[in-house]
Write a protein that holds these residues in place. Structure first.
Motif, short mmCIF file in Angstrom:
data_model
loop_
_atom_site.label_atom_id
_atom_site.label_comp_id
_atom_site.label_asym_id
_atom_site.label_seq_id
_atom_site.Cartn_x
_atom_site.Cartn_y
_atom_site.Cartn_z
N ALA A 85 1.01 -1.16 -0.09
CA ALA A 85 -0.03 0.01 -0.02
C ALA A 85 0.84 1.41 0.04
CB ALA A 85 -0.81 -0.05 1.20
N THR A 86 1.89 1.02 0.63
CA THR A 86 2.87 2.13 0.82
C THR A 86 3.62 2.54 -0.58
OG1 THR A 86 3.21 1.90 3.20
CG2 THR A 86 4.87 3.42 1.94
N PHE A 87 4.08 1.48 -1.08
CA PHE A 87 4.44 1.39 -2.54
C PHE A 87 3.57 2.23 -3.46
CE2 PHE A 87 6.03 0.07 -6.71
CZ PHE A 87 7.66 0.26 -6.47
N GLU A 88 2.40 1.73 -3.63
CA GLU A 88 1.39 2.46 -4.20
C GLU A 88 1.24 3.82 -4.29
OE1 GLU A 88 -1.30 2.74 -7.47
OE2 GLU A 88 0.13 0.88 -7.16
N GLU A 89 1.28 4.16 -2.86
CA GLU A 89 1.07 5.56 -2.55
C GLU A 89 2.02 6.51 -3.09
OE1 GLU A 89 -0.06 8.18 1.69
OE2 GLU A 89 0.48 5.99 1.61
N LEU A 90 3.28 5.96 -3.12
CA LEU A 90 4.45 6.32 -3.67
C LEU A 90 4.19 6.85 -5.15
CD1 LEU A 90 7.81 4.75 -2.03
CD2 LEU A 90 6.56 7.16 -1.51
N ARG A 91 3.75 5.90 -5.86
CA ARG A 91 3.52 5.75 -7.36
C ARG A 91 2.29 6.89 -7.60
NH1 ARG A 91 5.15 1.87 -10.76
NH2 ARG A 91 5.83 -0.23 -9.72
N LEU A 92 1.29 7.12 -6.82
CA LEU A 92 0.31 8.16 -6.85
C LEU A 92 1.06 9.69 -6.71
CD1 LEU A 92 -2.69 6.70 -4.98
CD2 LEU A 92 -2.30 6.73 -7.46
N ILE A 93 1.83 9.74 -5.75
CA ILE A 93 2.56 10.93 -5.71
C ILE A 93 3.56 11.59 -6.63
CG2 ILE A 93 4.41 12.08 -4.14
CD1 ILE A 93 3.45 10.39 -1.77
N LYS A 94 4.39 10.48 -7.28
CA LYS A 94 5.09 10.44 -8.44
C LYS A 94 4.10 11.00 -9.67
CE LYS A 94 7.85 8.06 -12.01
NZ LYS A 94 8.42 6.79 -12.23
N ASP A 95 2.96 10.40 -9.78
CA ASP A 95 2.05 10.80 -10.98
C ASP A 95 1.29 11.88 -10.64
OD1 ASP A 95 2.86 8.44 -12.30
OD2 ASP A 95 1.25 7.07 -11.45
N GLY A 96 1.26 12.46 -9.54
CA GLY A 96 0.50 13.79 -8.98
C GLY A 96 -0.87 13.62 -9.00
N THR A 97 -1.47 12.05 -8.65
CA THR A 97 -2.79 11.85 -8.70
C THR A 97 -3.01 11.63 -7.13
OG1 THR A 97 -2.11 9.45 -9.01
CG2 THR A 97 -2.91 11.22 -10.76
N HIS A 98 -2.11 11.75 -6.13
CA HIS A 98 -2.62 11.31 -4.75
C HIS A 98 -3.56 12.32 -4.14
CE1 HIS A 98 -1.87 10.84 -0.44
NE2 HIS A 98 -1.11 9.90 -0.83
N PRO A 99 -4.65 11.86 -3.29
CA PRO A 99 -5.72 12.68 -3.09
C PRO A 99 -5.18 13.90 -2.16
CG PRO A 99 -6.32 10.28 -2.57
CD PRO A 99 -4.78 10.25 -2.92
N GLN A 100 -4.37 13.73 -1.40
CA GLN A 100 -3.53 14.88 -0.75
C GLN A 100 -2.25 15.52 -1.28
OE1 GLN A 100 -4.06 12.21 2.88
NE2 GLN A 100 -4.87 14.08 3.76
N HIS A 127 11.87 -2.14 -2.82
CA HIS A 127 11.04 -3.16 -2.91
C HIS A 127 9.50 -3.33 -1.99
CE1 HIS A 127 14.75 -5.48 -3.86
NE2 HIS A 127 15.21 -4.80 -3.22
N ALA A 128 8.82 -3.78 -2.72
CA ALA A 128 7.03 -3.90 -2.15
C ALA A 128 7.05 -5.29 -1.57
CB ALA A 128 6.28 -3.35 -3.09
N GLN A 129 6.18 -5.52 -0.32
CA GLN A 129 5.97 -6.71 0.28
C GLN A 129 4.62 -6.57 0.68
OE1 GLN A 129 8.85 -7.56 3.47
NE2 GLN A 129 9.83 -8.81 2.20
N THR A 130 3.92 -7.92 0.27
CA THR A 130 2.85 -7.95 0.85
C THR A 130 2.61 -8.25 2.37
OG1 THR A 130 2.42 -10.30 0.43
CG2 THR A 130 1.73 -8.86 -1.27
N GLU A 131 1.48 -8.35 2.92
CA GLU A 131 1.58 -8.57 4.61
C GLU A 131 1.87 -9.97 4.76
OE1 GLU A 131 -2.02 -7.48 6.65
OE2 GLU A 131 -1.61 -5.58 6.75
N GLU A 132 1.62 -10.88 3.85
CA GLU A 132 1.95 -12.27 4.01
C GLU A 132 3.70 -12.44 3.90
OE1 GLU A 132 -0.44 -11.33 1.94
OE2 GLU A 132 -2.05 -12.01 3.29
#
Length: 516
Positions: A85-100, A127-132
């Motif tokens: 989820a954090t990795f995806e949040e970084l992608r949104l910030i890079k693309d300028g589409t983060h809600p905040q 690297h991104a990791q799932t909770e598992e």
């Protein structure tokens, strides 16, 4: 003239990554645990508080500093792991589409782009990791959040996973378990990642709980599987232990998943094994590890006992012998439970859960109080008639335990606190028992209602009439870095976070005049 105190060094835990040493001041019996890296960390997991944009910004600062600034004078970069989820949040910030997005400064947006530039196949250090996957190949964990973030992270280390050392920065509401201030993160992490540093850590005890189902509550009994525990596959054990593992008395214990295979079948107590036959590894390091000098006989040149569990032993041992205690003895745990409650089975997701704060057994949504039998070391102690019962670690004594009237317990005290919730009799007061105590709580067949067990307030499991919960000390404690000596840090937190015993000092009597 004051005599100089001598130190006795005992190894608390041993891995291919670090060694912890318990230094005992023989005069005053003050205890400190010191961590010394044998091989410096290369894989760092950073976990931040969810749904908090300030923590997201802090994470970007820490991640960028570790990837590009801290490693500037090193031969290689660190590997930074984050949650998916954090990795995806970084992608949104890079693309300028983060809600905040408007709350992310332009400087941090540039840092985000730089971090994601080393996440591709050509140069992969983010690297991104799932909770598992959390915990696999991790050598150090950095937490940006409060106690809830830390508890959630630790809850992901299930089954036989060792918990890597944790550095927790206070970014939450209370932060009783987070001793470091974020403004000092560069100096703190630089010190932790230093090859020469001897770092003070708190080795926090956890509880392990298993639910044993009454035969009437097992809907589809399965045939007993072959006892192929990973412990048998990875270690050479004595013939007595091997015979115990294949005993027909264990036929009712079912192993279902890899996660729950470890001590579900049978814990062992103390087995002395040759060092070249035993390996207790933290997750394996990648090939780019930065190696420091590895001591062959402990940090201070003395023979040491490698005690994987959290107990300490002053027994005489032969050189290069290990003292291993992740419960695996036919006279312990599973065997005792099966003897005391014949016919009960432990299967599936009920087989093993861990808790850093407390294991809670309560009445759930039932209108009436809970009724349960309490057993201490397999001997019936009393019948609980209350809203519930808290089984707390010393770390958890400042959580639900204290709200229910339990005692505050320093985390240096090896014990389990038993605290009733709203008991029917006022004489039913909280008690504290040794951490070596085995506790069982049984919902009797003649109880009015079923009950529920939860672990650090999560992962509720319904208890039917006749079911039994087994509770004992977990062989995998939680090492957390400290800002000062443990008792000093703990009492300071009581005053700062709880306002413990803070009030106006009683005024003195006014000096008497001659006429009075």
């Amino acid at each position: 003239m004051m005599a100089t105190a001598s130190y006795l060094s005992l190894t608390r835990a041993h891995s291919d990554r670090y060694t912890t040493i318990k230094k005992k001041l023989t005069k005053s019996h003050k205890l400190d645990t010191i961590l010394k890296w044998q091989t410096l960390p290369t894989n760092v997991l950073i976990v931040k508080k969810i749904r908090d944009i300030e923590c997201t910004g802090d994470f970007i600062d820490v991640g960028h500093w570790l990837l590009f600034e801290f490693t500037k004078n090193l031969n290689e970069k660190l590997n930074i792991f984050v949650q998916s989820a954090t990795f995806e949040e970084l992608r949104l910030i890079k693309d300028g589409t983060h809600p905040q997005q408007q709350q992310i400064s332009s400087e941090r947006q540039k840092k985000t782009q730089a971090m994601l530039s080393v996440s591709g196949p050509e140069e992969q250090h983010l690297h991104a990791q799932t909770e598992e996957q959390i915990g696999d190949d991790i050598h150090l964990m950095v937490v940006l959040g409060g106690d809830g973030t830390l508890l959630h992270l630790i809850s992901l280390f299930t089954g036989r996973k060792h918990v890597p050392p944790i550095c927790c920065f206070q970014r939450g509401s209370l932060g009783f378990l987070a001793p470091f201030q974020f403004s000092d993160y560069q100096s703190i992490l630089s010190n932790i990642l230093s090859a020469d540093a001897e770092l003070e850590i708190a080795v926090r005890m956890r509880l392990t709980a298993r639910v044993w189902r009454h035969p009437d509550n097992v809907s589809t009994p399965s045939s007993p599987p072959a006892l192929t525990s990973p412990l048998l596959q990875s270690r050479s054990v004595s013939s007595e232990a091997s015979a115990a593992l294949t005993s027909p008395k264990l036929a009712q214990v079912t192993e279902v998943s890899e996660m729950t295979q470890m001590e579900t079948v049978l814990p062992i107590d103390t087995v002395k094994l040759s060092a070249n036959k035993v390996q207790m590894h933290m997750p394996a390091a990648p090939p780019l590890g930065r190696t420091t000098s590895e001591p062959t006989r402990g940090l201070f040149g003395k023979k040491v006992n490698h005690d994987i569990c959290s107990g300490y032993h002053d027994d005489e041992t032969k050189e290069d012998n290990y003292l291993i205690r992740p419960r695996f003895d036919p006279d312990d745990s599973a065997m005792k439970t099966q003897t005391k409650f014949p016919g009960h089975v432990c299967t599936g997701t009920d087989s093993m859960r861990h808790a850093l704060n407390e294991v809670l057994v309560h009445r759930d949504n039932n209108a009436s109080m809970m009724q349960a039998r309490l057993y201490i070391d397999c001997a019936e102690c009393t019948v609980i008639q209350a809203d519930g019962m808290i089984f707390s670690t010393p770390t958890g004594s400042t959580a639900y335990n204290i709200s229910a009237g339990g005692s505050l317990i320093s985390p240096t005290v090896p014990c389990i606190a038993l605290t009733p919730i709203c008991p029917h009799t006022l004489s039913f007061r909280p008690v504290v028992v040794s951490d070596e105590t085995m506790v069982h709580i049984e919902i009797p067949k003649n109880a009015r209602y079923d009950a529920v067990v939860s672990f650090d307030g999560k992962n509720q499991i319904e208890l039917k009439k006749g079911d039994v919960v087994e509770i004992l000390k977990c062989p995998y404690p939680v090492p957390t870095f400290k800002s000062s000596k443990f008792n000093i840090e703990w009492f300071k937190a009581l005053g700062d976070k709880f306002n413990w015993n803070q009030r106006e000092v009683q005024k003195p009597f006014e000096p008497q005049t001659p006429n009075q």
